[in-house]
Design a protein around this motif. Structure first.
Motif, PDB file in Angstrom:
ATOM      1  N   THR C  70       2.976  -2.245  -5.255  1.00  0.00           N
ATOM      2  CA  THR C  70       1.570  -1.808  -5.281  1.00  0.00           C
ATOM      3  C   THR C  70       1.414  -0.785  -6.090  1.00  0.00           C
ATOM      4  OG1 THR C  70       1.649  -0.504  -3.563  1.00  0.00           O
ATOM      5  CG2 THR C  70       1.756  -2.845  -2.778  1.00  0.00           C
ATOM      6  N   PRO C  71       0.067  -0.429  -6.435  1.00  0.00           N
ATOM      7  CA  PRO C  71      -0.141   0.926  -7.037  1.00  0.00           C
ATOM      8  C   PRO C  71      -0.002   2.154  -6.329  1.00  0.00           C
ATOM      9  CG  PRO C  71      -2.236  -0.675  -7.051  1.00  0.00           C
ATOM     10  CD  PRO C  71      -1.183  -1.107  -6.215  1.00  0.00           C
ATOM     11  N   ARG C  72       0.426   1.888  -5.104  1.00  0.00           N
ATOM     12  CA  ARG C  72       1.029   2.975  -4.389  1.00  0.00           C
ATOM     13  C   ARG C  72       2.354   3.061  -3.975  1.00  0.00           C
ATOM     14  NH1 ARG C  72      -3.138   3.089   0.650  1.00  0.00           N
ATOM     15  NH2 ARG C  72      -2.769   0.804   0.206  1.00  0.00           N
ATOM     16  N   GLY C  73       3.307   2.405  -4.840  1.00  0.00           N
ATOM     17  CA  GLY C  73       4.594   2.171  -4.591  1.00  0.00           C
ATOM     18  C   GLY C  73       4.852   0.887  -3.807  1.00  0.00           C
ATOM     19  N   PRO C  74       6.077   0.725  -3.632  1.00  0.00           N
ATOM     20  CA  PRO C  74       6.673  -0.482  -2.870  1.00  0.00           C
ATOM     21  C   PRO C  74       6.080  -0.566  -1.504  1.00  0.00           C
ATOM     22  CG  PRO C  74       8.528   0.898  -3.222  1.00  0.00           C
ATOM     23  CD  PRO C  74       7.284   1.597  -3.948  1.00  0.00           C
ATOM     24  N   MET C  75       5.660  -1.831  -1.247  1.00  0.00           N
ATOM     25  CA  MET C  75       5.192  -1.942   0.271  1.00  0.00           C
ATOM     26  C   MET C  75       5.921  -2.929   0.871  1.00  0.00           C
ATOM     27  SD  MET C  75       1.095  -1.942   0.892  1.00  0.00           S
ATOM     28  CE  MET C  75       0.805  -3.508   1.907  1.00  0.00           C
ATOM     29  N   MET C  76       6.060  -2.670   2.143  1.00  0.00           N
ATOM     30  CA  MET C  76       6.808  -3.765   3.082  1.00  0.00           C
ATOM     31  C   MET C  76       5.784  -4.829   3.426  1.00  0.00           C
ATOM     32  SD  MET C  76      10.215  -3.455   3.955  1.00  0.00           S
ATOM     33  CE  MET C  76      10.678  -1.949   4.782  1.00  0.00           C
ATOM     34  N   GLU C  86      -0.698 -13.256  -9.447  1.00  0.00           N
ATOM     35  CA  GLU C  86      -0.172 -12.825 -10.740  1.00  0.00           C
ATOM     36  C   GLU C  86       0.515 -11.838 -11.079  1.00  0.00           C
ATOM     37  OE1 GLU C  86      -0.270 -15.496 -12.979  1.00  0.00           O
ATOM     38  OE2 GLU C  86       0.835 -14.257 -14.468  1.00  0.00           O
ATOM     39  N   GLY C  87       1.547 -11.605 -11.653  1.00  0.00           N
ATOM     40  CA  GLY C  87       2.118 -10.378 -12.089  1.00  0.00           C
ATOM     41  C   GLY C  87       2.975  -9.735 -10.826  1.00  0.00           C
ATOM     42  N   GLN C  88       3.058 -10.202  -9.792  1.00  0.00           N
ATOM     43  CA  GLN C  88       3.535  -9.633  -8.471  1.00  0.00           C
ATOM     44  C   GLN C  88       5.093  -9.711  -8.829  1.00  0.00           C
ATOM     45  OE1 GLN C  88       3.543 -12.362  -4.991  1.00  0.00           O
ATOM     46  NE2 GLN C  88       2.344 -10.797  -3.983  1.00  0.00           N
ATOM     47  N   ALA C  93      16.039  -7.665  -1.683  1.00  0.00           N
ATOM     48  CA  ALA C  93      17.422  -7.082  -1.187  1.00  0.00           C
ATOM     49  C   ALA C  93      17.352  -5.611  -1.600  1.00  0.00           C
ATOM     50  CB  ALA C  93      18.200  -7.977  -1.933  1.00  0.00           C
ATOM     51  N   THR C  94      16.273  -4.931  -1.588  1.00  0.00           N
ATOM     52  CA  THR C  94      16.666  -3.495  -1.833  1.00  0.00           C
ATOM     53  C   THR C  94      17.158  -2.846  -0.457  1.00  0.00           C
ATOM     54  OG1 THR C  94      14.371  -2.935  -0.688  1.00  0.00           O
ATOM     55  CG2 THR C  94      14.471  -3.534  -3.217  1.00  0.00           C
ATOM     56  N   ASP C  95      17.540  -1.570  -0.443  1.00  0.00           N
ATOM     57  CA  ASP C  95      18.106  -0.950   0.701  1.00  0.00           C
ATOM     58  C   ASP C  95      16.837  -1.055   1.842  1.00  0.00           C
ATOM     59  OD1 ASP C  95      20.404  -0.539  -0.622  1.00  0.00           O
ATOM     60  OD2 ASP C  95      20.018   1.451  -1.071  1.00  0.00           O
ATOM     61  N   GLY C  96      15.765  -0.427   1.355  1.00  0.00           N
ATOM     62  CA  GLY C  96      14.712  -0.574   2.255  1.00  0.00           C
ATOM     63  C   GLY C  96      14.694  -1.974   3.237  1.00  0.00           C
ATOM     64  N   VAL C  97      14.394  -2.979   2.220  1.00  0.00           N
ATOM     65  CA  VAL C  97      14.509  -4.496   2.864  1.00  0.00           C
ATOM     66  C   VAL C  97      15.473  -4.746   3.652  1.00  0.00           C
ATOM     67  CG1 VAL C  97      14.462  -6.533   2.238  1.00  0.00           C
ATOM     68  CG2 VAL C  97      12.853  -5.143   0.886  1.00  0.00           C
ATOM     69  N   LYS C  98      16.741  -4.352   3.073  1.00  0.00           N
ATOM     70  CA  LYS C  98      17.977  -4.665   3.975  1.00  0.00           C
ATOM     71  C   LYS C  98      17.869  -4.192   5.413  1.00  0.00           C
ATOM     72  CE  LYS C  98      21.299  -5.912   0.523  1.00  0.00           C
ATOM     73  NZ  LYS C  98      22.449  -5.036  -0.498  1.00  0.00           N
ATOM     74  N   LYS C  99      17.523  -2.701   5.225  1.00  0.00           N
ATOM     75  CA  LYS C  99      17.490  -2.219   6.503  1.00  0.00           C
ATOM     76  C   LYS C  99      16.640  -2.651   7.544  1.00  0.00           C
ATOM     77  CE  LYS C  99      18.473   2.708   8.009  1.00  0.00           C
ATOM     78  NZ  LYS C  99      17.311   3.265   9.041  1.00  0.00           N
ATOM     79  N   ALA C 100      15.296  -2.811   7.213  1.00  0.00           N
ATOM     80  CA  ALA C 100      14.384  -3.710   7.787  1.00  0.00           C
ATOM     81  C   ALA C 100      14.836  -4.753   8.649  1.00  0.00           C
ATOM     82  CB  ALA C 100      12.907  -3.842   7.015  1.00  0.00           C
ATOM     83  N   GLN C 101      15.502  -5.802   7.627  1.00  0.00           N
ATOM     84  CA  GLN C 101      15.856  -6.736   8.261  1.00  0.00           C
ATOM     85  C   GLN C 101      16.877  -6.790   8.933  1.00  0.00           C
ATOM     86  OE1 GLN C 101      16.876  -9.107   4.515  1.00  0.00           O
ATOM     87  NE2 GLN C 101      14.844  -9.754   3.979  1.00  0.00           N
TER      88      GLN C 101
END
Lengths: 204, 473, 791
Positions: C70-76, C86-88, C93-101
């Motif tokens: 997002t314009p304010r950085g990656p959002m979960m 469009e353009g999303q 599988a980032t570290d943040g995503v892995k940790k959350a999962q």
């Protein structure tokens, strides 16, 4: 008899008619039923399901989400002692211990004579007047142990019948809308036009 | 100077502008008679004498901020409804239950007609064709007062068909809850109003303004927000914005509870009044009880990260409180003096949010209870050092990344600004963690003093750092 | 220099296409599609529990968290509720995503009992699998876990283990949103939330088995499969269910050469992955100890096992003997239970022998001319603006079609106009319901469709008529008349004929239908009763139980000299047959089948036929050789080739692959129009009640009775009337009454039903207890009965 009685069925139908969808009336009707019986019975839930057109399971699913609905008889007076932050800071735990001693029951219990049920409660929105309690959802503020003793004695002696109706009765006043004044509820799919007053002109 | 009234316990009046509490001094403030005698329904008449869109513009330009917690401007909110989708509804959020907060209850009990008038103005201005006034279940008196007022107002032609003889018609339906904190969240409130379990919906796609009650555009406004409208219509935008700051005009009601000399609900000037004014000012709380020292305070309801005396000089202004690491929320300050058992205080709040979880999102349902159980163990003196770390790690499952907290000079902490990231739909889950995090960050020594001291002895030569056994010292 | 094709270069942008990237790889998505659905077409799997592509997303489990720029950085965000844009830029599988999962999984496992070794789901459990693939590896939860009573029966079939439940809302959502049976629900709140039924009101849904299939843990298990097999012992093959004519796609699973489970397979045109419980659990009848394992021949009054050669020789003798006098002396009833190939082999045999009297329908079907009207598919029906129901209760007879029609009505794609004599399962969802008394439907339809409101609705767009027999106590004429009225009011309307028996469309198309204007099943039975049939061949049918007029069947069977039955079990019709040839059952034979919309799809063999039983087609082939009229079939493939080459309808299935997956539609003939049928019904005496007799999902059908898990669900026979009529008769609910027609009386319990018009009485067909068929007389257009209290 724990289905709604005839007078309450009439009232229930009035309440249902106020909403665009009948199920919206469920919580008010559960209160009505609790007012009639003191708690929510199995038959009452089946009846309400019939009235609003949902399954008994859906009624139970909704009812069991909300803490005010009791599925077993409770005392005539439900004493809820608040234990959240502000009250805890101001001595709620001590008040609860005192109440347990005075009534001879633990929180969650009901006195053998069926007059009092004592319960822990969460924030009652009277935080500045801590510690607080509610008897059948009517307040007592800045309650000291002495206040509590007097309150319990007076309730038991019937001196406070006027102020505290039995458990289940919530608002002593009901909304009643005269047919001549009511706009009436419509299912959303039956409304397609913008309200008449949005015509760019003053209403008066 | 400060003044209290027997008929309005909790409320403390002062020599400040009164936008929503002007009638609190009257014992019969809730009657139609008193209301009419004190400019009642004049704002409605003023509104109906102009086209609806102009009224909407007024509310927009007055920047009437939402008083429910998020502080979003009401006029802007009304404008978010999709074009040409009808009907639209107004749902009034009177399910006030944030720990530390109460002001909507007083407004409903003491001045129900003011709320009704506010609802009518909102419906007129935003083209909302039915209004549901949802009052918290545990507020029997508020329900009685509002029911009575509605009955009077219907009979007198202020509500219902052809209001004041005009083409404007709207029903206000009194609805009440049955005990569930989470229903204060607007999408959960809508679910509850539909007769369902009060479980929040995800935004998007369920932004109420676009997809709310019965899938229709729905405006959810807080009681206090709507109570501002009659005065605004009566006195005009200029008079309204003359009070407070540009970004936070008007007044707001704040409840200050806990260890202060004169706890109470105050109508304060928005944006300029500081926490020091509130807690120590003579016209407000008059300082800490028994002249004790202030230890910490919660600035915006039980969900808010805590402040310490370092933050006393912040004003009641969202744009400053956020960067300082907390939030203004619902207008509730809870004050803890030096005698406070911090871990136990945090536990009451964590218990509250764990108990009030609706059960929908896994992190909140499972994590909230887990936090509470670890914390209780610590408070009971049964915890370990590892438990303190575990609290933060469970919290990170609910709120990944840095969690907001205040700066603290003594501890050498710099502020982490609000808001936080979250893995849940609504704020209940993060709120269970907020007090734990604040308490542990600002008062870690109190926790350490509580935990059992243990010596770690490796069991086997191949033991990894996690495979260890604790022996009580 | 390269030449650029300007037209190609300037190809218009498809407004429905949205380009996104998932883990830096470009993905083409559809407008409005959810991230998780788009990701499912890539190799990057996003873990999930609550998301199900056929149900509304709820974002409940939070397992499918991913990062979106997002314009304010990656959002979960939860990928099951976030639509593509469009353009999303999506990262799974980032570290943040892995940790959350990992965090969500650890939390889900916190209170899970981890009793995998004794759990039916172990080995095919999404929780188990994803704990390995996306979990933290170990749990730090040292507290006491939640405890509930271990599995509780929430219905006759389904067990619920609340300790294993991860509260994903799949079963409860299915029950409410898909099946319309909100009988299970979340109860209590927060950490105490649990799935439950209302006390003492079981989850008695016709679709309950789907909840077991979609449960992502072992919380819901089904009695027929509990502790029967482990996933790694299972063999499976994809097939088509033939329990009714909807033709749901299934997976047939076996263990040690025994059927142990069917699972629904999601295909777009038919069942969307769902099955009804009858179709899902009647595999038990295939495993029944009562299955026939060798041919049986009458010896005195008893059926005695014999060899196939003796049996075939005798069958040939019986047929030859009968044919010696006239080809009209032999008749074939049935064939709808088998495959298209089975039916075709028997039709070829009949052709060779000159047997014209054959019918796969049993007098409760539709004239084949209805199949020649302009036909609609299930998809076309559900997409029509208006659906007109002149049909039986589809919830009872064609359950998954009910799910499709309910979906169409609920999601407001279609408006349903229902004409019926009593409320059906669909009634709560229809736009308008118009009642009629049996016999009067044509007039009612004509009048109703002439009203301005209906005309306006019909003018909105496509109209499909769903037509079938709604009343076994009523002549087919009335249904055809009513259909004629619809088609004259809406000539462009298409027709979806709804017949109940599995492969009735295929059997009729393959030739098991009266030939050269010879009589239908009822005519055959009448001829038999008049002593004109010497040899009757029952091809998987039990007319004694399945034909409404039991008196007629009894008279016919007393007169017929020889009865040859080809069936899987002994039933009321072949109990006294001269010869019973054991047939292979579903799952034991391969071939193709045709559903009610004419969709041809394969049925697969998974297990060895019981004993010496064999497919119907093989029996026809062997019999043809014994009769000296070899139909020349050397194998199933050979037979299928003959079928697709000689019957035009089956030509589209000439490539065997086309019958897999979605299957392929039969060739449609140029539509004809229906000729007007005139008939007048007699008025009902005001003291009488006009009968509606219809089938329910669980009746005494052999496949239900022989399935222990289902047999107990069949209810006792009773007669149902409007509550006001109950009062008029002067009895109370449950009392026994005497019901009489034409000198025949039965005594039966009476019950009140709000969904029945006054003056009408409903009798469910083929229930246990009292036999109601003596009241029915196929010769009369309608049946009126007296109902009297028993003093």
């Amino acid at each position: 008899m724990s289905r709604l009685n005839d007078a309450n069925i009439k009232l229930a139908r009035e309440i249902i008619a106020r909403y665009p969808r009948p199920k919206s009336a469920l919580i008010p009707l559960l209160h009505l039923s609790q007012e009639q019986n003191g708690y929510i019975t199995r038959e009452a839930m089946q009846h309400l399901g019939e009235l609003v057109g949902v399954t008994s399971a859906e009624v139970y699913g909704t009812a069991s989400f909300y803490e005010m609905f009791k599925f077993e008889p409770v005392g005539k007076y439900l004493i809820n002692i608040c234990g959240t932050m502000s009250c805890a800071l101001m001595g709620a735990h001590e008040l609860m211990h005192h109440a347990e001693k005075k009534l001879g029951i633990k929180a969650g219990g009901t006195t053998t004579d069926g007059v009092f049920t004592l319960a822990h409660a969460e924030c009652q929105a009277a935080c500045t007047e801590a510690p607080t309690l509610q008897v059948n959802y009517r307040y007592r503020l800045r309650v000291t142990p002495d206040d509590l003793d007097r309150l319990i004695d007076n309730l038991r002696d019937g001196k406070l019948n006027e102020e505290f109706p039995p458990h289940g009765v919530l608002s002593k006043v009901r909304q009643s809308i005269d047919a001549s004044r009511a706009v009436g509820a419509k299912a959303p799919e039956d409304v397609n036009e913008s309200p008449v007053w949005l015509d760019g002109k003053a209403a008066l | 100077m400060s003044k209290t009234y027997v008929h309005a316990p909790g409320f403390v009046a002062g020599d400040r502008p009164k936008i929503v509490t002007s009638r609190f001094e009257f014992a019969d403030s809730f009657t139609l008679e008193r209301y009419l005698a004190t400019d009642g329904y004049k704002g409605l008449r003023a509104a109906l004498s102009r086209p609806a869109n102009e009224i909407h513009e007024d509310v927009k330009s007055a920047t009437v901020l939402g008083r429910g917690g998020a502080g979003f401007p009401a006029g802007t909110k009304w404008g978010l409804t999709p074009q040409q989708v009808w009907p639209r509804y107004l749902v009034v959020n009177g399910d006030e239950s944030e720990p530390g907060t109460y002001k909507d209850r007083l407004l409903m009990e003491r001045d129900p007609h003011q709320l009704i008038e506010g609802c009518l103005i909102a419906c007129y201005a935003a083209g909302l064709s039915q209004c549901f006034l949802y009052i918290r279940g545990e507020m029997a008196l508020a329900q009685e007062r509002v029911a009575t007022a509605l009955n009077e107002a219907y009979a007198a032609g202020y509500v219902g068909k052809n209001i004041l003889g005009s083409k404007f018609s709207v029903d206000i339906i009194l609805h009440w809850g049955a005990g569930a904190y989470v229903v204060g969240e607007e999408t959960a409130l809508i679910e509850s109003l539909e007769g369902n379990r009060g479980m929040p919906r995800l935004k998007p796609p369920f932004f109420p303004a676009a997809n709310g009650l019965y899938g229709q555009p729905t405006i959810v406004n807080n009681v206090e927000t709507l109570a501002n409208l009659p005065w605004l219509l009566n006195h005009g935008v200029a008079a309204y914005t003359a009070i407070g700051t540009k970004t936070s005009p008007g007044t707001r009601m704040v409840a200050v509870s806990g260890h202060v000399k004169r706890p109470g609900v105050y109508e304060i000037i928005n944006g300029t009044t500081t926490f020091r004014d509130l807690i120590f000012g003579e016209e407000f709380c008059g300082g800490i009880r028994n002249s004790n020292a202030l230890k910490a305070f919660v600035p915006g309801g039980g969900s808010a990260p805590w402040f310490t005396p370092d933050q006393l000089d912040l004003p009641f202004e969202a744009s400053q409180v956020g960067p300082a690491g907390s939030m203004l929320g619902s207008g509730a300050v809870m004050v803890m003096d030096e005698t406070t058992d911090i871990p136990a205080a945090a536990l009451t709040l964590t218990h509250f949010y764990a108990h009030e979880s609706c059960g929908k999102c896994t992190p909140c349902r499972e994590g909230g209870t887990w936090l509470e159980r670890i914390l209780r163990r610590v408070v009971d003196g049964e915890g370990t050092d590892a438990d303190l770390q575990q609290l933060l790690e469970v919290g990170a499952m609910i709120c990944p990344g840095a969690f907001p907290h205040a700066a603290n000079e003594k501890l050498g902490l710099t502020a982490v600004p609000f808001p936080y990231k979250m893995t849940t739909i609504c704020f209940v889950g993060p709120s269970a963690f907020a007090p734990v995090h604040s308490a542990l960050t600002l008062f870690r020594s109190e926790f350490e003093a509580r935990v059992k001291k243990r010596v770690t002895i490796p069991v086997t030569a191949v033991a990894t750092e996690t495979a260890s056994v604790g022996v009580s010292a | 220099m390269t030449i650029v094709d300007p037209i190609k270069e300037a190809a218009p942008v498809d407004p429905n296409v949205v380009n996104i990237t998932i883990n830096d790889k470009p993905v083409v998505a559809r407008k409005g599609e959810l991230i998780i659905a788009a990701a499912d077409r890539t190799e990057d799997f996003i873990p999930r529990f609550c998301y199900h592509p056929r149900m509304s997303p709820v974002g409940m489990c939070r397992q499918c968290l991913v990062e979106v720029e997002t314009p304010r950085g990656p959002m979960m965000v939860v990928s099951c509720m976030t639509p593509v844009a469009e353009g999303q830029v999506v990262r799974t599988a980032t570290d943040g995503v892995k940790k959350a999962q990992e965090g969500v999984l650890e939390l889900l496992l916190a209170n899970h009992p981890l009793d995998c070794p004794v759990c039916d789901k172990g080995g095919e459990c999404p929780l188990q699998d994803q704990a390995f693939s996306h979990g933290p590896g170990e749990s730090r939860f040292v507290e006491e876990k939640r405890h509930y009573e271990k599995p509780i029966a929430i219905s006759d079939i389904v067990y619920l283990d609340r300790e294993r439940c991860i509260l994903c809302d799949r079963c409860t959502r299915f029950a409410d949103e898909v099946a319309g049976d909100a009988l299970i629900t979340f109860t209590s709140r927060g950490n105490d939330t649990q799935v439950l039924t209302f006390p003492d009101e079981p989850f008695s849904s016709y679709f309950s088995g789907n909840t077991v299939q979609i449960c992502p843990v072992g919380a819901l298990t089904a009695k027929p499969y509990r502790f029967k097999a482990r996933p790694w012992d299972l063999e499976q093959t994809e097939s088509t269910c033939t329990s009714c004519s909807v033709g749901c796609r299934t997976v047939v699973q076996s263990s040690r050469d025994e059927l142990v489970r069917y699972q629904g397979v999601d295909i777009d045109p038919v069942n969307w992955g769902w099955l009804c419980d009858r179709g899902r659990y009647n595999f038990e009848s295939v495993n029944s100890p009562d299955r026939l394992t060798s041919p049986l021949m009458k010896n005195g009054s008893e059926l005695v096992a014999t060899s196939w050669s003796v049996a075939l020789e005798n069958a040939a003798r019986m047929i030859r003997l009968a044919l010696a006098q006239s080809t009209n002396n032999v008749a074939i009833l049935g064939g709808a239970r088998g495959t298209n190939e089975d039916a075709f082999a028997w039709a070829m045999l009949a052709d060779k022998l000159g047997i014209n009297q054959r019918d796969a329908q049993l007098g409760d079907g539709l004239s084949p001319e209805v199949f020649n009207l302009a036909q609609a598919t299930i998809d076309e029906t559900c997409a029509a603006k208006t659906i007109i129901l002149l049909a039986p209760d589809v919830k009872e007879e064609l359950p998954v079609l009910y799910l499709r029609l309910r979906d169409a009505a609920q999601k407001r794609k279609s408006r349903i106009i229902e004409f019926s004599s009593r409320n059906s399962g669909l009634t709560p969802y229809v736009w308008r319901t118009v009642g009629f008394e049996p016999g009067n439907q044509a007039q009612i339809v004509r009048e109703a469709l002439a009203t301005p409101e209906m005309k306006e609705q019909i003018a909105r767009g496509e109209v499909v008529v769903v037509v079938g027999r709604s009343n076994l106590a009523e002549s087919e004429v009335f249904t055809l008349q009513a259909l004629g009225e619809v088609l004259s009011a809406v000539p462009s309307a298409k027709v979806l004929p709804v017949l109940r028996r599995g492969n009735v469309r295929g059997a009729v198309a393959a030739g098991l239908t009266p030939k050269d204007n010879s009589g239908d099943a009822i005519d055959i039975l009448n001829a038999a009763a008049a002593g004109k049939i010497e040899c009757l061949i029952l091809l998987g049918v039990d007319p004694m139980a399945d034909v409404a007029d039991s008196g007629l069947v009894q008279r016919a069977f007393t007169q017929v000299k020889n009865v040859i039955s080809i069936d899987t079990m002994i039933n009321s019709s072949n109990r006294n047959a001269d010869l019973v040839l054991p047939a292979a059952a579903y799952g034991e034979k391969a071939g193709t089948t045709t559903n009610l919309e004419g969709r041809i799809s394969n049925v697969a063999q998974k297990i060895t036929p019981r004993g010496t039983s064999r497919p119907d087609w093989m029996i026809a082939t062997e019999l043809s050789i014994a009769l000296g009229v070899d139909i020349g079939v050397s194998s199933l493939e050979d037979l299928n080739e003959k079928l697709v080459n000689s019957v035009v309808a089956f030509a589209p299935s000439s490539d065997a692959k086309s019958t897999h997956g979605d299957g392929v539609l039969m060739a449609r003939e140029t539509p004809v129009t229906i000729s007007g049928v005139a008939s007048k019904v007699t008025d009902r005496n005001a003291y009488n009640y006009r009968l509606v007799v219809s089938r329910t999902m669980y009746d005494s059908a052999q496949s239900t009775i022989a399935s222990p898990s289902l047999a107990g669900i069949i209810t006792e026979a009773a007669i149902f009337v409007n509550p006001l009529d109950l009062a008029r008769i002067g009895v109370t609910e449950g009392a026994n009454v005497r019901v009489g027609a034409d000198g025949t009386n039965i005594v039966i319990a009476i019950k009140a039903d709000n969904g029945i018009n006054r003056g009408t009485a409903w009798l469910p067909f083929n229930h246990t207890g009292v036999d109601i068929r003596p009241l029915l007389n196929i010769a009369s257009d309608v049946v009126d009965v007296r109902i009297e209290p028993i003093k």
